[in-house]
Design an enzyme around this catalytic site. Structure first.
Site, PDB file in Angstrom:
ATOM      1  N   CYS A 112       0.872  -1.325   0.148  1.00  0.00           N
ATOM      2  CA  CYS A 112      -0.102   0.241   0.178  1.00  0.00           C
ATOM      3  C   CYS A 112       0.766   1.394  -0.156  1.00  0.00           C
ATOM      4  O   CYS A 112       0.396   2.281  -0.200  1.00  0.00           O
ATOM      5  CB  CYS A 112      -0.873  -0.068   1.280  1.00  0.00           C
ATOM      6  N   HIS A 245      -2.939   6.949   3.013  1.00  0.00           N
ATOM      7  CA  HIS A 245      -3.455   5.881   2.391  1.00  0.00           C
ATOM      8  C   HIS A 245      -4.751   5.706   2.687  1.00  0.00           C
ATOM      9  O   HIS A 245      -5.328   5.465   3.832  1.00  0.00           O
ATOM     10  CB  HIS A 245      -2.718   4.769   2.743  1.00  0.00           C
ATOM     11  N   ASN A 275     -10.046  -0.239   0.131  1.00  0.00           N
ATOM     12  CA  ASN A 275      -8.591  -0.094   0.235  1.00  0.00           C
ATOM     13  C   ASN A 275      -8.374  -0.579  -1.054  1.00  0.00           C
ATOM     14  O   ASN A 275      -8.308  -1.794  -1.559  1.00  0.00           O
ATOM     15  CB  ASN A 275      -8.217  -0.848   1.258  1.00  0.00           C
TER      16      ASN A 275
HETATM   17  N1  ACO Z   1     -18.768  -8.256   9.679  1.00  0.00           N
HETATM   18  C1  ACO Z   1     -19.016  -8.376  10.908  1.00  0.00           C
HETATM   19  N2  ACO Z   1     -18.390  -8.810  11.928  1.00  0.00           N
HETATM   20  C2  ACO Z   1     -16.943  -8.859  11.644  1.00  0.00           C
HETATM   21  C3  ACO Z   1     -16.609  -8.635  10.342  1.00  0.00           C
HETATM   22  C4  ACO Z   1     -17.534  -8.156   9.297  1.00  0.00           C
HETATM   23  N3  ACO Z   1     -17.092  -7.992   8.162  1.00  0.00           N
HETATM   24  N4  ACO Z   1     -15.126  -8.677  10.497  1.00  0.00           N
HETATM   25  C5  ACO Z   1     -14.838  -9.255  11.627  1.00  0.00           C
HETATM   26  N5  ACO Z   1     -16.092  -9.146  12.531  1.00  0.00           N
HETATM   27  C6  ACO Z   1     -16.365  -9.665  13.640  1.00  0.00           C
HETATM   28  C7  ACO Z   1     -14.951 -10.431  14.362  1.00  0.00           C
HETATM   29  O1  ACO Z   1     -15.193 -11.827  13.955  1.00  0.00           O
HETATM   30  C8  ACO Z   1     -14.930 -10.054  15.818  1.00  0.00           C
HETATM   31  O2  ACO Z   1     -15.898 -10.938  16.299  1.00  0.00           O
HETATM   32  P1  ACO Z   1     -15.863 -11.704  17.904  1.00  0.00           P
HETATM   33  O3  ACO Z   1     -15.451 -10.416  18.553  1.00  0.00           O
HETATM   34  O4  ACO Z   1     -17.135 -12.311  17.943  1.00  0.00           O
HETATM   35  O5  ACO Z   1     -14.455 -12.665  17.543  1.00  0.00           O
HETATM   36  C9  ACO Z   1     -15.349  -8.727  15.792  1.00  0.00           C
HETATM   37  O6  ACO Z   1     -15.923  -8.426  14.611  1.00  0.00           O
HETATM   38  C10 ACO Z   1     -14.358  -7.813  16.113  1.00  0.00           C
HETATM   39  O7  ACO Z   1     -14.898  -6.430  16.112  1.00  0.00           O
HETATM   40  P2  ACO Z   1     -13.914  -5.404  16.680  1.00  0.00           P
HETATM   41  O8  ACO Z   1     -13.053  -5.580  17.644  1.00  0.00           O
HETATM   42  O9  ACO Z   1     -14.903  -4.328  16.940  1.00  0.00           O
HETATM   43  O10 ACO Z   1     -13.253  -5.008  15.300  1.00  0.00           O
HETATM   44  P3  ACO Z   1     -12.242  -3.931  15.109  1.00  0.00           P
HETATM   45  O11 ACO Z   1     -12.889  -2.462  15.808  1.00  0.00           O
HETATM   46  O12 ACO Z   1     -11.067  -4.338  15.610  1.00  0.00           O
HETATM   47  O13 ACO Z   1     -12.407  -3.594  13.750  1.00  0.00           O
HETATM   48  C11 ACO Z   1     -11.030  -4.072  11.666  1.00  0.00           C
HETATM   49  C12 ACO Z   1     -11.812  -4.730  12.889  1.00  0.00           C
HETATM   50  C13 ACO Z   1     -11.847  -3.170  11.077  1.00  0.00           C
HETATM   51  C14 ACO Z   1     -10.496  -4.892  10.610  1.00  0.00           C
HETATM   52  C15 ACO Z   1      -9.896  -3.105  12.241  1.00  0.00           C
HETATM   53  O14 ACO Z   1      -8.974  -4.040  12.916  1.00  0.00           O
HETATM   54  C16 ACO Z   1      -8.933  -2.557  11.262  1.00  0.00           C
HETATM   55  O15 ACO Z   1      -9.504  -1.292  10.701  1.00  0.00           O
HETATM   56  N6  ACO Z   1      -7.688  -2.713  11.140  1.00  0.00           N
HETATM   57  C17 ACO Z   1      -6.891  -2.361  10.189  1.00  0.00           C
HETATM   58  C18 ACO Z   1      -7.182  -2.921   8.763  1.00  0.00           C
HETATM   59  C19 ACO Z   1      -6.941  -2.398   7.684  1.00  0.00           C
HETATM   60  O16 ACO Z   1      -7.302  -1.173   7.489  1.00  0.00           O
HETATM   61  N7  ACO Z   1      -6.106  -2.853   6.942  1.00  0.00           N
HETATM   62  C20 ACO Z   1      -6.223  -2.531   5.738  1.00  0.00           C
HETATM   63  C21 ACO Z   1      -4.882  -2.758   5.079  1.00  0.00           C
HETATM   64  S1  ACO Z   1      -3.459  -2.314   6.087  1.00  0.00           S
HETATM   65  C22 ACO Z   1      -3.100  -0.956   5.063  1.00  0.00           C
HETATM   66  O17 ACO Z   1      -3.529  -0.951   4.015  1.00  0.00           O
HETATM   67  C23 ACO Z   1      -1.818  -0.505   5.591  1.00  0.00           C
END
Ligand code: ACO
Length: 318
Positions: A112, A245, A275
């Site tokens: 990215c 990004h 993304n």
């Molecule tokens: N829909 C519904 N529920 C989901 C989904 C979904 N698509 N994905 C995960 N969940 C669930 C999980 O299973 C978990 O459930 P559990 O608690 O029963 O195990 C729960 O949601 C997790 O919820 P939160 O803790 O509220 O999630 P969080 O606030 O951590 O958000 C996310 C998750 C969005 C992935 C966050 O960690 C994030 O934004 N991380 C950065 C990821 C990113 O942007 N990556 C891009 C690539 S990196 C880059 O480009 C540099």
């Protein structure tokens, strides 16, 4: 000698995939995706579209806005993690599709952060007189490296391409570029597969430790923007537009907060395309240039972060 961006272009494939449509296929909801990421929809490349096709469409628009003919392009750098094939490079394939034969063409693989890396390299080549009309592209088809049953990752990504044309200038233009990497973080965001002996070994789908990525991204995006400000002896308030990004609006908001900048100075397009990895920054740049938000004399900070981990910034006086 300096370099400046003479034109921008962006291209998104026609097929729109909304959060609501995803929620009909997997256990997720529009509310969950929107509130956690700011993403509303993403684009999906058609089966016969390749990364070089997306790059070509963005490149044509960038060349047209720069008023430069494809025949005059003498450097092509394509940032991509999803090349058409293992080799030749997507840049060489793009060169052929543009009908160009001049100068070097190569890919940059910094996930990215790829566009920021590619722009920094092209800036050096234009500044040194090695290239006069450099085409710098970020293009990706992430839809093909996602596990569409993994709701934790598939909702986050999309396909697209953005491009700029970089030309020599008497004054900057590009004020500075700062690039970093730390391979010790390679496992928190990766596609741990390879082709060996004619077969895929490992898992060729994107794997991510979302929480760790989130924290790391916010930390280094703010740091590398501050590094650019310090190098140019500018206060954060001098940034007219920050283009981070486009991964996740919460990461982007947290970065603005760390820099002490109001949200209105951030360019956000992640809601429309999710993304798109190396394509995200040039896509956002193109939108803000075309709608007139970015204007002459503005300081524009590009800040990228991605798998590797890699991160970097390019500060531009428009
Ligand atoms: N829909 C519904 N529920 C989901 C989904 C979904 N698509 N994905 C995960 N969940 C669930 C999980 O299973 C978990 O459930 P559990 O608690 O029963 O195990 C729960 O949601 C997790 O919820 P939160 O803790 O509220 O999630 P969080 O606030 O951590 O958000 C996310 C998750 C969005 C992935 C966050 O960690 C994030 O934004 N991380 C950065 C990821 C990113 O942007 N990556 C891009 C690539 S990196 C880059 O480009 C540099």
């Amino acid at each position: 000698m300096h370099s400046r961006i003479a034109g921008t272009g962006g291209y998104l494939p026609a097929q729109v995939l909304t959060n609501a449509e995803l929620a009909r296929r997997i256990d997720t909801s529009d509310e969950w995706v929107r509130s956690r990421t700011g993403i509303c929809e993403r684009r999906i490349a058609a089966p016969d579209e390749q990364t070089s096709d997306l790059a070509l469409a963005a490149a044509h628009l960038a060349l047209a806005s720069a008023g430069i003919a494809a025949a005059d392009v003498d450097l092509i750098v394509v940032a991509t993690t999803t090349p058409d094939m293992i080799f030749p490079s997507t840049a060489c394939i793009l060169q052929a599709k543009l009908g160009v034969r001049n100068g070097p063409a190569f890919d940059v693989q910094a996930v990215c952060s790829g566009f920021v890396y590619a722009l920094a390299l092209a800036d050096l080549m234009v500044k040194s007189g090695t290239a006069k009309n450099a085409l710098v592209v970020g293009a990706e088809i992430y839809s093909r490296i996602l596990d569409w049953n993994d709701r934790g990752t598939c909702v986050l990504f999309g396909d697209g391409a953005g491009a700029v044309v970089l030309v020599p200038a008497m004054a900057p233009g590009i004020l500075s570029a700062h690039l970093h990497a730390d391979g010790h973080y390679r496992e928190i965001l990766c596609v741990p597969g390879t082709v060996a002996n004619g077969a895929v070994s490992g898992k060729p789908f994107l794997h991510m430790d979302g929480g760790t990525v989130f924290k790391f991204a916010v930390k280094v995006l703010a740091e590398v923007a501050q590094e650019a400000l310090a190098a140019n002896r500018l206060p954060a308030s001098a940034i007219d537009w920050l283009i981070p990004h486009q991964a996740n609006v919460r990461i982007m908001d947290a970065t603005m907060k760390k820099l002490g900048l109001p949200r209105e100075r951030m360019i956000t397009t992640v809601d429309k395309h999710a993304n798109t990895s190396a394509a995200s920054i040039p896509l956002a740049l193109d939108v803000a240039v075309r709608d007139g938000r970015i204007g002459a004399g503005h300081h524009v900070m590009l800040a990228g972060v991605g798998g590797g981990f890699t991160w970097g910034s390019v500060l531009i006086r428009w």
